[in-house]
Motif scaffolding. Structure first.
Motif, PDB file in Angstrom:
ATOM      1  N   VAL A 148      48.654   7.120 -58.676  1.00 43.21           N
ATOM      2  CA  VAL A 148      48.764   8.532 -58.278  1.00 43.21           C
ATOM      3  C   VAL A 148      49.550   9.337 -59.306  1.00 43.21           C
ATOM      4  CG1 VAL A 148      49.686  10.098 -56.531  1.00 43.21           C
ATOM      5  CG2 VAL A 148      48.515   8.007 -55.827  1.00 43.21           C
ATOM      6  N   THR A 149      50.644   8.780 -59.803  1.00 45.18           N
ATOM      7  CA  THR A 149      51.478   9.528 -60.756  1.00 45.18           C
ATOM      8  C   THR A 149      50.804   9.681 -62.113  1.00 45.18           C
ATOM      9  OG1 THR A 149      52.630   7.463 -61.311  1.00 45.18           O
ATOM     10  CG2 THR A 149      53.659   8.884 -59.658  1.00 45.18           C
ATOM     11  N   ASN A 150      49.891   8.782 -62.435  1.00 47.27           N
ATOM     12  CA  ASN A 150      49.204   8.870 -63.735  1.00 47.27           C
ATOM     13  C   ASN A 150      48.025   9.824 -63.720  1.00 47.27           C
ATOM     14  OD1 ASN A 150      50.864   7.117 -65.199  1.00 47.27           O
ATOM     15  ND2 ASN A 150      49.768   5.305 -64.438  1.00 47.27           N
ATOM     16  N   LEU A 151      47.651  10.340 -62.571  1.00 46.99           N
ATOM     17  CA  LEU A 151      46.557  11.305 -62.501  1.00 46.99           C
ATOM     18  C   LEU A 151      47.007  12.653 -63.073  1.00 46.99           C
ATOM     19  CD1 LEU A 151      45.082  10.630 -58.929  1.00 46.99           C
ATOM     20  CD2 LEU A 151      43.937  10.200 -61.116  1.00 46.99           C
ATOM     21  N   PRO A 152      46.150  13.337 -63.822  1.00 46.27           N
ATOM     22  CA  PRO A 152      46.502  14.684 -64.302  1.00 46.27           C
ATOM     23  C   PRO A 152      46.222  15.723 -63.209  1.00 46.27           C
ATOM     24  CG  PRO A 152      44.366  14.045 -65.163  1.00 46.27           C
ATOM     25  CD  PRO A 152      44.852  12.868 -64.356  1.00 46.27           C
ATOM     26  N   TYR A 153      47.234  16.527 -62.906  1.00 46.98           N
ATOM     27  CA  TYR A 153      47.087  17.548 -61.861  1.00 46.98           C
ATOM     28  C   TYR A 153      47.037  18.923 -62.524  1.00 46.98           C
ATOM     29  CZ  TYR A 153      48.259  13.757 -58.698  1.00 46.98           C
ATOM     30  OH  TYR A 153      48.246  12.565 -58.017  1.00 46.98           O
ATOM     31  N   CYS A 154      45.816  19.412 -62.709  1.00 48.91           N
ATOM     32  CA  CYS A 154      45.662  20.698 -63.363  1.00 48.91           C
ATOM     33  C   CYS A 154      44.882  21.691 -62.505  1.00 48.91           C
ATOM     34  CB  CYS A 154      44.975  20.520 -64.720  1.00 48.91           C
ATOM     35  SG  CYS A 154      43.426  19.600 -64.640  1.00 48.91           S
ATOM     36  N   HIS A 155      44.585  21.331 -61.272  1.00 50.82           N
ATOM     37  CA  HIS A 155      43.946  22.255 -60.344  1.00 50.82           C
ATOM     38  C   HIS A 155      45.020  22.976 -59.537  1.00 50.82           C
ATOM     39  CE1 HIS A 155      40.140  20.868 -61.585  1.00 50.82           C
ATOM     40  NE2 HIS A 155      40.161  19.704 -60.944  1.00 50.82           N
ATOM     41  N   SER A 156      44.619  23.617 -58.473  1.00 47.82           N
ATOM     42  CA  SER A 156      45.564  24.329 -57.620  1.00 47.82           C
ATOM     43  C   SER A 156      46.654  23.385 -57.115  1.00 47.82           C
ATOM     44  CB  SER A 156      44.820  24.923 -56.413  1.00 47.82           C
ATOM     45  OG  SER A 156      45.749  25.375 -55.446  1.00 47.82           O
ATOM     46  N   PRO A 157      47.908  23.814 -57.159  1.00 46.89           N
ATOM     47  CA  PRO A 157      48.997  22.950 -56.685  1.00 46.89           C
ATOM     48  C   PRO A 157      49.192  22.993 -55.170  1.00 46.89           C
ATOM     49  CG  PRO A 157      49.908  25.002 -57.485  1.00 46.89           C
ATOM     50  CD  PRO A 157      48.410  25.081 -57.719  1.00 46.89           C
ATOM     51  N   VAL A 158      48.304  23.674 -54.467  1.00 43.22           N
ATOM     52  CA  VAL A 158      48.482  23.876 -53.024  1.00 43.22           C
ATOM     53  C   VAL A 158      47.981  22.649 -52.255  1.00 43.22           C
ATOM     54  CG1 VAL A 158      47.918  25.333 -51.049  1.00 43.22           C
ATOM     55  CG2 VAL A 158      48.215  26.345 -53.312  1.00 43.22           C
ATOM     56  N   VAL A 159      48.895  22.002 -51.514  1.00 42.82           N
ATOM     57  CA  VAL A 159      48.570  20.840 -50.688  1.00 42.82           C
ATOM     58  C   VAL A 159      48.404  21.314 -49.249  1.00 42.82           C
ATOM     59  CG1 VAL A 159      49.309  18.554 -49.908  1.00 42.82           C
ATOM     60  CG2 VAL A 159      49.930  19.358 -52.198  1.00 42.82           C
ATOM     61  N   PRO A 160      47.202  21.254 -48.690  1.00 45.04           N
ATOM     62  CA  PRO A 160      46.992  21.741 -47.320  1.00 45.04           C
ATOM     63  C   PRO A 160      47.504  20.757 -46.283  1.00 45.04           C
ATOM     64  CG  PRO A 160      44.954  20.837 -48.167  1.00 45.04           C
ATOM     65  CD  PRO A 160      45.952  20.740 -49.295  1.00 45.04           C
ATOM     66  N   HIS A 161      48.820  20.512 -46.327  1.00 47.59           N
ATOM     67  CA  HIS A 161      49.413  19.517 -45.433  1.00 47.59           C
ATOM     68  C   HIS A 161      50.889  19.843 -45.242  1.00 47.59           C
ATOM     69  CE1 HIS A 161      49.334  15.684 -43.331  1.00 47.59           C
ATOM     70  NE2 HIS A 161      48.079  15.523 -43.702  1.00 47.59           N
ATOM     71  N   SER A 162      51.522  19.148 -44.284  1.00 49.15           N
ATOM     72  CA  SER A 162      52.944  19.366 -44.003  1.00 49.15           C
ATOM     73  C   SER A 162      53.844  18.530 -44.897  1.00 49.15           C
ATOM     74  CB  SER A 162      53.254  19.026 -42.537  1.00 49.15           C
ATOM     75  OG  SER A 162      52.467  19.786 -41.667  1.00 49.15           O
ATOM     76  N   TYR A 163      53.272  17.512 -45.518  1.00 51.48           N
ATOM     77  CA  TYR A 163      54.035  16.637 -46.409  1.00 51.48           C
ATOM     78  C   TYR A 163      53.076  16.120 -47.481  1.00 51.48           C
ATOM     79  CZ  TYR A 163      51.952  13.089 -43.329  1.00 51.48           C
ATOM     80  OH  TYR A 163      51.074  12.339 -42.597  1.00 51.48           O
ATOM     81  N   CYS A 164      53.574  15.304 -48.395  1.00 53.41           N
ATOM     82  CA  CYS A 164      52.748  14.817 -49.495  1.00 53.41           C
ATOM     83  C   CYS A 164      51.909  13.631 -49.029  1.00 53.41           C
ATOM     84  CB  CYS A 164      53.631  14.447 -50.679  1.00 53.41           C
ATOM     85  SG  CYS A 164      54.325  15.872 -51.527  1.00 53.41           S
ATOM     86  N   GLU A 165      50.899  13.950 -48.262  1.00 51.44           N
ATOM     87  CA  GLU A 165      49.966  12.929 -47.794  1.00 51.44           C
ATOM     88  C   GLU A 165      49.071  12.533 -48.955  1.00 51.44           C
ATOM     89  OE1 GLU A 165      46.622  10.968 -46.280  1.00 51.44           O
ATOM     90  OE2 GLU A 165      46.453  13.023 -47.027  1.00 51.44           O
TER      91      GLU A 165
ATOM     92  N   LYS B 175      43.394  14.876 -54.143  1.00 53.40           N
ATOM     93  CA  LYS B 175      42.271  15.809 -54.236  1.00 53.40           C
ATOM     94  C   LYS B 175      42.553  16.914 -55.253  1.00 53.40           C
ATOM     95  CE  LYS B 175      40.493  15.240 -49.525  1.00 53.40           C
ATOM     96  NZ  LYS B 175      40.323  15.890 -48.196  1.00 53.40           N
ATOM     97  N   LEU B 176      43.832  17.115 -55.601  1.00 55.39           N
ATOM     98  CA  LEU B 176      44.196  18.167 -56.543  1.00 55.39           C
ATOM     99  C   LEU B 176      44.092  17.713 -57.993  1.00 55.39           C
ATOM    100  CD1 LEU B 176      47.384  19.517 -54.716  1.00 55.39           C
ATOM    101  CD2 LEU B 176      44.997  20.177 -54.386  1.00 55.39           C
ATOM    102  N   ALA B 177      43.816  16.433 -58.211  1.00 48.98           N
ATOM    103  CA  ALA B 177      43.735  15.914 -59.577  1.00 48.98           C
ATOM    104  C   ALA B 177      42.439  16.380 -60.247  1.00 48.98           C
ATOM    105  CB  ALA B 177      43.801  14.393 -59.566  1.00 48.98           C
ATOM    106  N   CYS B 178      42.522  16.569 -61.559  1.00 53.85           N
ATOM    107  CA  CYS B 178      41.323  16.965 -62.294  1.00 53.85           C
ATOM    108  C   CYS B 178      40.634  15.761 -62.900  1.00 53.85           C
ATOM    109  CB  CYS B 178      41.675  17.991 -63.372  1.00 53.85           C
ATOM    110  SG  CYS B 178      43.042  17.520 -64.426  1.00 53.85           S
ATOM    111  N   ALA B 179      41.103  14.543 -62.562  1.00 54.47           N
ATOM    112  CA  ALA B 179      40.408  13.308 -62.904  1.00 54.47           C
ATOM    113  C   ALA B 179      39.831  12.711 -61.623  1.00 54.47           C
ATOM    114  CB  ALA B 179      41.366  12.331 -63.581  1.00 54.47           C
ATOM    115  N   ASP B 180      39.049  11.673 -61.780  1.00 56.16           N
ATOM    116  CA  ASP B 180      38.402  11.048 -60.625  1.00 56.16           C
ATOM    117  C   ASP B 180      39.454  10.354 -59.756  1.00 56.16           C
ATOM    118  OD1 ASP B 180      36.755   9.890 -58.798  1.00 56.16           O
ATOM    119  OD2 ASP B 180      35.735   8.551 -60.204  1.00 56.16           O
ATOM    120  N   PRO B 181      39.673  10.828 -58.505  1.00 56.31           N
ATOM    121  CA  PRO B 181      40.711  10.226 -57.655  1.00 56.31           C
ATOM    122  C   PRO B 181      40.194   9.057 -56.832  1.00 56.31           C
ATOM    123  CG  PRO B 181      39.816  12.152 -56.563  1.00 56.31           C
ATOM    124  CD  PRO B 181      39.052  12.007 -57.853  1.00 56.31           C
ATOM    125  N   ARG B 182      38.912   8.694 -56.997  1.00 54.57           N
ATOM    126  CA  ARG B 182      38.325   7.674 -56.121  1.00 54.57           C
ATOM    127  C   ARG B 182      38.996   6.301 -56.239  1.00 54.57           C
ATOM    128  NH1 ARG B 182      31.999   8.371 -57.195  1.00 54.57           N
ATOM    129  NH2 ARG B 182      32.861   8.769 -59.282  1.00 54.57           N
TER     130      ARG B 182
END
Length: 317
Positions: free
Chosen positions: A166-183, A189-196
């Motif tokens: 998770v930490t090695n994924l590049p996050y360059c999309h919207s930083p908005v997490v539609p959640h109450s915590y870091c689920e 889903k916010l990563a610009c690489a394949d999160p699968r």
């Protein structure tokens, strides 16, 4: 220019937690709900821990496992609820990357450890009922330490690779997490690489852990039922497992429902998914000490003795 919502593709050093999507206009109801639940959790689990520390008769293996469960519950709920309340009270929605990943690590590792402790408690009941004469020899201090270490190591073996992915994924999309915590699912889903890969690893790992623990627990209870059938004294001993069964249901049913809703509930509204995930982490931690304090005679007596030392009578319970 500083509004992260207006620049969805800009790089950021933090995430923005939404809270409960579409319910942002009702923060008072949500903060009363979670603040009350958090206070009840701290008081209830604190009382149980204090009783365990003061009463020397509550040092047997099952109460050691229960004490570990209490500590895990407190860590789990403390890792999310204060942060949620700061959103509701102070409108503090921003969370740094590192803080987000630490929160994610604590949540996943404690849920894995809780499942392991519930399995250990099932093993304790099995040994007490099926091998009562060997109970002390089997569940000695060395065995308890090894079980506790195995529970922690298993959680780390699951979480360290997931955290690295998770930490090695590049996050360059919207930083908005539609959640109450870091689920986890909401963040990747916010990563610009394949999160699968990380999503598949998370689902496979958690399913393996929960599935294995539930299977071994079911086998333990099946063997206990086989032992107690037709034996009055053993059946009476088996009836004391009711608390453990209640706590397992409180943990597994909301957890499976929450995971299924996030993975396959495309027809379920986002705010319903988020509320279900929030309740899955907070409701069991609040109810567990109540269940054990009310249903376990030893703990019930110890709590009454601590609260009313002058007027407590053993035959009150």
């Amino acid at each position: 220019a500083s509004d992260p919502f207006s620049h969805p593709n800009s790089r950021s050093s933090s995430f923005i937690l939404v809270g409960v999507p579409s319910l942002e206009a009702f923060p008072t109801c949500l903060d009363i709900l979670f603040c009350s639940g958090y206070n009840i959790t701290l008081v209830g689990n604190g009382v149980v821990l204090l009783v365990f520390g003061l009463d020397n008769s509550l040092r047997d293996p099952i109460h050691c496992f229960l004490g570990r469960l209490v500590v895990i519950d407190v860590v789990m709920v403390t890792s999310i609820v204060p942060r949620m309340l700061s959103m509701f009270w102070l409108n503090s929605t921003e969370i740094a990357y590192m803080a987000c990943f630490v929160q994610m690590f604590l949540l996943h590792s404690t849920t894995s450890e809780e499942s392991g402790v519930l399995l250990a408690m099932a093993v304790d009941h099995y040994v007490a009922i099926c091998h009562p004469l060997k109970y002390q020899a089997i569940l000695n201090h060395q065995t308890l330490a090894q079980i506790g270490l195995a529970i922690v190591v298993r959680a780390l073996l699951f979480m360290v690779p997931l955290t690295g992915m998770v930490t090695n994924l590049p996050y360059c999309h919207s930083p908005v997490v539609p959640h109450s915590y870091c689920e986890h699912m909401a963040v990747v889903k916010l990563a610009c690489a394949d999160p699968r890969p990380s999503r598949l690893y998370s689902v496979a790992g958690s399913s393996l852990i929960v599935g294995m623990d539930m299977a071994f627990t079911a086998v333990s209870y099946g063997m206990m039922l086989k032992t107690v059938l037709g034996k009055k004294l053993c059946w009476k001993a088996f009836s004391t497992s009711g608390c453990h069964i209640c706590v397992m249901l409180l943990y597994y049913i909301p957890g499976i429902a929450s995971t299924s809703a996030q993975q396959f509930g495309s027809g379920i509204s986002m705010h319903a998914q988020v509320l279900l995930a929030d309740l899955y982490l907070t409701l069991p931690t609040m109810l567990n000490p109540i269940v054990y304090s009310m249903r376990t005679k030893q703990i019930h007596q110890a709590v009454l003795k601590m609260l009313f030392p002058g007027s407590f009578m053993p035959d009150m319970v």
